[in-house]
Design a protein around this motif. Structure first.
Motif, PDB file in Angstrom:
ATOM      1  N   ASP A 103     -20.289  -1.224 -51.721  1.00  0.00           N
ATOM      2  CA  ASP A 103     -19.355  -2.357 -51.794  1.00  0.00           C
ATOM      3  C   ASP A 103     -19.634  -3.372 -50.690  1.00  0.00           C
ATOM      4  O   ASP A 103     -19.668  -4.578 -50.947  1.00  0.00           O
ATOM      5  CB  ASP A 103     -17.896  -1.882 -51.666  1.00  0.00           C
ATOM      6  N   LEU A 104     -19.821  -2.884 -49.467  1.00  0.00           N
ATOM      7  CA  LEU A 104     -20.053  -3.805 -48.355  1.00  0.00           C
ATOM      8  C   LEU A 104     -21.401  -4.493 -48.500  1.00  0.00           C
ATOM      9  O   LEU A 104     -21.508  -5.707 -48.298  1.00  0.00           O
ATOM     10  CB  LEU A 104     -19.951  -3.104 -47.002  1.00  0.00           C
ATOM     11  N   LEU A 105     -22.416  -3.760 -48.869  1.00  0.00           N
ATOM     12  CA  LEU A 105     -23.745  -4.357 -49.034  1.00  0.00           C
ATOM     13  C   LEU A 105     -23.722  -5.455 -50.094  1.00  0.00           C
ATOM     14  O   LEU A 105     -24.237  -6.559 -49.876  1.00  0.00           O
ATOM     15  CB  LEU A 105     -24.741  -3.264 -49.417  1.00  0.00           C
ATOM     16  N   LEU A 106     -23.098  -5.172 -51.216  1.00  0.00           N
ATOM     17  CA  LEU A 106     -22.999  -6.145 -52.300  1.00  0.00           C
ATOM     18  C   LEU A 106     -22.210  -7.378 -51.863  1.00  0.00           C
ATOM     19  O   LEU A 106     -22.605  -8.511 -52.139  1.00  0.00           O
ATOM     20  CB  LEU A 106     -22.331  -5.477 -53.506  1.00  0.00           C
ATOM     21  N   ALA A 107     -21.109  -7.160 -51.147  1.00  0.00           N
ATOM     22  CA  ALA A 107     -20.290  -8.279 -50.683  1.00  0.00           C
ATOM     23  C   ALA A 107     -21.057  -9.159 -49.699  1.00  0.00           C
ATOM     24  O   ALA A 107     -21.025 -10.388 -49.787  1.00  0.00           O
ATOM     25  CB  ALA A 107     -19.001  -7.762 -50.041  1.00  0.00           C
ATOM     26  N   ILE A 108     -21.780  -8.532 -48.765  1.00  0.00           N
ATOM     27  CA  ILE A 108     -22.545  -9.309 -47.785  1.00  0.00           C
ATOM     28  C   ILE A 108     -23.645 -10.110 -48.479  1.00  0.00           C
ATOM     29  O   ILE A 108     -23.798 -11.310 -48.239  1.00  0.00           O
ATOM     30  CB  ILE A 108     -23.165  -8.382 -46.702  1.00  0.00           C
ATOM     31  N   LEU A 109     -24.406  -9.453 -49.338  1.00  0.00           N
ATOM     32  CA  LEU A 109     -25.519 -10.133 -50.011  1.00  0.00           C
ATOM     33  C   LEU A 109     -25.037 -11.230 -50.962  1.00  0.00           C
ATOM     34  O   LEU A 109     -25.735 -12.210 -51.180  1.00  0.00           O
ATOM     35  CB  LEU A 109     -26.387  -9.120 -50.763  1.00  0.00           C
ATOM     36  N   SER A 110     -23.830 -11.061 -51.510  1.00  0.00           N
ATOM     37  CA  SER A 110     -23.251 -12.068 -52.413  1.00  0.00           C
ATOM     38  C   SER A 110     -22.498 -13.144 -51.644  1.00  0.00           C
ATOM     39  O   SER A 110     -21.927 -14.049 -52.251  1.00  0.00           O
ATOM     40  CB  SER A 110     -22.293 -11.406 -53.402  1.00  0.00           C
ATOM     41  N   LYS A 111     -22.465 -12.996 -50.322  1.00  0.00           N
ATOM     42  CA  LYS A 111     -21.740 -13.922 -49.429  1.00  0.00           C
ATOM     43  C   LYS A 111     -20.256 -14.007 -49.785  1.00  0.00           C
ATOM     44  O   LYS A 111     -19.636 -15.045 -49.712  1.00  0.00           O
ATOM     45  CB  LYS A 111     -22.393 -15.307 -49.429  1.00  0.00           C
ATOM     46  N   LYS A 112     -19.696 -12.860 -50.189  1.00  0.00           N
ATOM     47  CA  LYS A 112     -18.259 -12.770 -50.479  1.00  0.00           C
ATOM     48  C   LYS A 112     -17.589 -12.222 -49.223  1.00  0.00           C
ATOM     49  O   LYS A 112     -17.362 -11.015 -49.092  1.00  0.00           O
ATOM     50  CB  LYS A 112     -18.021 -11.876 -51.693  1.00  0.00           C
ATOM     51  N   ILE A 113     -17.280 -13.135 -48.314  1.00  0.00           N
ATOM     52  CA  ILE A 113     -16.807 -12.765 -46.983  1.00  0.00           C
ATOM     53  C   ILE A 113     -15.479 -12.003 -47.019  1.00  0.00           C
ATOM     54  O   ILE A 113     -15.355 -10.979 -46.343  1.00  0.00           O
ATOM     55  CB  ILE A 113     -16.726 -14.009 -46.064  1.00  0.00           C
ATOM     56  N   PRO A 114     -14.468 -12.461 -47.788  1.00  0.00           N
ATOM     57  CA  PRO A 114     -13.212 -11.693 -47.809  1.00  0.00           C
ATOM     58  C   PRO A 114     -13.421 -10.239 -48.255  1.00  0.00           C
ATOM     59  O   PRO A 114     -12.878  -9.325 -47.652  1.00  0.00           O
ATOM     60  CB  PRO A 114     -12.329 -12.456 -48.806  1.00  0.00           C
ATOM     61  N   GLU A 115     -14.260 -10.045 -49.296  1.00  0.00           N
ATOM     62  CA  GLU A 115     -14.522  -8.689 -49.780  1.00  0.00           C
ATOM     63  C   GLU A 115     -15.264  -7.870 -48.726  1.00  0.00           C
ATOM     64  O   GLU A 115     -15.004  -6.680 -48.557  1.00  0.00           O
ATOM     65  CB  GLU A 115     -15.336  -8.713 -51.081  1.00  0.00           C
ATOM     66  N   ALA A 116     -16.193  -8.512 -48.016  1.00  0.00           N
ATOM     67  CA  ALA A 116     -16.943  -7.811 -46.973  1.00  0.00           C
ATOM     68  C   ALA A 116     -16.006  -7.374 -45.846  1.00  0.00           C
ATOM     69  O   ALA A 116     -16.057  -6.229 -45.393  1.00  0.00           O
ATOM     70  CB  ALA A 116     -18.055  -8.706 -46.426  1.00  0.00           C
ATOM     71  N   LEU A 117     -15.141  -8.276 -45.412  1.00  0.00           N
ATOM     72  CA  LEU A 117     -14.194  -7.939 -44.339  1.00  0.00           C
ATOM     73  C   LEU A 117     -13.195  -6.881 -44.800  1.00  0.00           C
ATOM     74  O   LEU A 117     -12.802  -6.009 -44.023  1.00  0.00           O
ATOM     75  CB  LEU A 117     -13.484  -9.191 -43.841  1.00  0.00           C
ATOM     76  N   ASP A 118     -12.809  -6.940 -46.088  1.00  0.00           N
ATOM     77  CA  ASP A 118     -11.915  -5.910 -46.643  1.00  0.00           C
ATOM     78  C   ASP A 118     -12.589  -4.534 -46.610  1.00  0.00           C
ATOM     79  O   ASP A 118     -11.948  -3.528 -46.312  1.00  0.00           O
ATOM     80  CB  ASP A 118     -11.519  -6.240 -48.088  1.00  0.00           C
ATOM     81  N   ALA A 119     -13.894  -4.495 -46.912  1.00  0.00           N
ATOM     82  CA  ALA A 119     -14.624  -3.222 -46.889  1.00  0.00           C
ATOM     83  C   ALA A 119     -14.683  -2.665 -45.467  1.00  0.00           C
ATOM     84  O   ALA A 119     -14.538  -1.460 -45.260  1.00  0.00           O
ATOM     85  CB  ALA A 119     -16.034  -3.402 -47.456  1.00  0.00           C
ATOM     86  N   VAL A 120     -14.860  -3.546 -44.479  1.00  0.00           N
ATOM     87  CA  VAL A 120     -14.867  -3.099 -43.082  1.00  0.00           C
ATOM     88  C   VAL A 120     -13.482  -2.571 -42.703  1.00  0.00           C
ATOM     89  O   VAL A 120     -13.365  -1.533 -42.049  1.00  0.00           O
ATOM     90  CB  VAL A 120     -15.304  -4.234 -42.127  1.00  0.00           C
ATOM     91  N   ALA A 121     -12.434  -3.255 -43.150  1.00  0.00           N
ATOM     92  CA  ALA A 121     -11.067  -2.800 -42.872  1.00  0.00           C
ATOM     93  C   ALA A 121     -10.813  -1.443 -43.530  1.00  0.00           C
ATOM     94  O   ALA A 121     -10.159  -0.573 -42.947  1.00  0.00           O
ATOM     95  CB  ALA A 121     -10.058  -3.835 -43.366  1.00  0.00           C
ATOM     96  N   ARG A 122     -11.345  -1.257 -44.744  1.00  0.00           N
ATOM     97  CA  ARG A 122     -11.222   0.034 -45.428  1.00  0.00           C
ATOM     98  C   ARG A 122     -11.910   1.130 -44.615  1.00  0.00           C
ATOM     99  O   ARG A 122     -11.376   2.226 -44.439  1.00  0.00           O
ATOM    100  CB  ARG A 122     -11.864  -0.057 -46.816  1.00  0.00           C
ATOM    101  N   ALA A 123     -13.098   0.805 -44.108  1.00  0.00           N
ATOM    102  CA  ALA A 123     -13.830   1.768 -43.282  1.00  0.00           C
ATOM    103  C   ALA A 123     -13.015   2.143 -42.052  1.00  0.00           C
ATOM    104  O   ALA A 123     -12.910   3.320 -41.697  1.00  0.00           O
ATOM    105  CB  ALA A 123     -15.181   1.182 -42.862  1.00  0.00           C
ATOM    106  N   GLU A 124     -12.413   1.151 -41.425  1.00  0.00           N
ATOM    107  CA  GLU A 124     -11.595   1.410 -40.231  1.00  0.00           C
ATOM    108  C   GLU A 124     -10.397   2.287 -40.579  1.00  0.00           C
ATOM    109  O   GLU A 124     -10.091   3.244 -39.864  1.00  0.00           O
ATOM    110  CB  GLU A 124     -11.139   0.085 -39.617  1.00  0.00           C
ATOM    111  N   SER A 125      -9.727   1.992 -41.695  1.00  0.00           N
ATOM    112  CA  SER A 125      -8.544   2.772 -42.076  1.00  0.00           C
ATOM    113  C   SER A 125      -8.909   4.205 -42.468  1.00  0.00           C
ATOM    114  O   SER A 125      -8.094   5.106 -42.365  1.00  0.00           O
ATOM    115  CB  SER A 125      -7.772   2.084 -43.205  1.00  0.00           C
ATOM    116  N   GLU A 126     -10.168   4.405 -42.904  1.00  0.00           N
ATOM    117  CA  GLU A 126     -10.634   5.751 -43.258  1.00  0.00           C
ATOM    118  C   GLU A 126     -11.300   6.448 -42.069  1.00  0.00           C
ATOM    119  O   GLU A 126     -11.923   7.494 -42.227  1.00  0.00           O
ATOM    120  CB  GLU A 126     -11.629   5.662 -44.428  1.00  0.00           C
ATOM    121  N   SER A 127     -11.185   5.845 -40.881  1.00  0.00           N
ATOM    122  CA  SER A 127     -11.771   6.389 -39.639  1.00  0.00           C
ATOM    123  C   SER A 127     -13.277   6.627 -39.739  1.00  0.00           C
ATOM    124  O   SER A 127     -13.811   7.596 -39.204  1.00  0.00           O
ATOM    125  CB  SER A 127     -11.071   7.687 -39.229  1.00  0.00           C
TER     126      SER A 127
END
Length: 139
Positions: free
Chosen positions: A23-47
């Protein structure tokens, strides 16, 4: 012997799920910044261990580039990787998403080397994502 569940290994190592990496790789490569930041937030919430997350992002992006540009390596990865993973990486290379892959790899390498400088584990990765979203200056 008993089989080790992938979910158990992920829980012990704090490694991200395959889906989260994709998800994060696809978001970054597609330049979908909100989705990329959401994936990072998901990672943080999942420790998730951000260092492991960045290493997996680097590995997957590198594999996608090698599959796209080398028939020999594509065959090697096709033989070694699960079919679903190989298809995802091949599909990444099939479109135009890998055009900025070298910049993404460099940004991820920078994020990885800056992890020890930040009290906020996700900050280097978030900064890399934001930096990649900026328009490239015209020469």
């Amino acid at each position: 012997g008993s089989e080790i569940e992938i979910s158990h290994v992920r829980a012990v190592t704090n490694a991200p799920s395959r889906e989260l990496v994709s998800d994060l790789l696809l978001a970054i490569l597609s330049k979908k910044i909100p989705e990329a930041l959401d994936a990072v937030a998901r990672a943080e919430s999942e420790s998730v261990d951000i260092a492991i997350f960045i290493k997996l992002l680097l590995r997957e992006l590198r594999r996608a580039m090698l599959i796209k540009y080398s028939k020999v390596l594509a065959k090697k990865f096709e033989d070694e990787l699960p079919a679903e993973e190989f298809k995802f990486l091949s599909d990444l290379g099939a479109g135009n998403l890998l055009g900025g892959a070298s910049a993404v790899l460099l940004a991820l390498l920078d994020a990885g080397s800056n992890l020890s400088k930040s009290d906020i584990p996700t900050l280097p990765l978030e900064l890399a994502i934001l930096k990649l979203s900026l328009p490239t200056p015209q020469k």
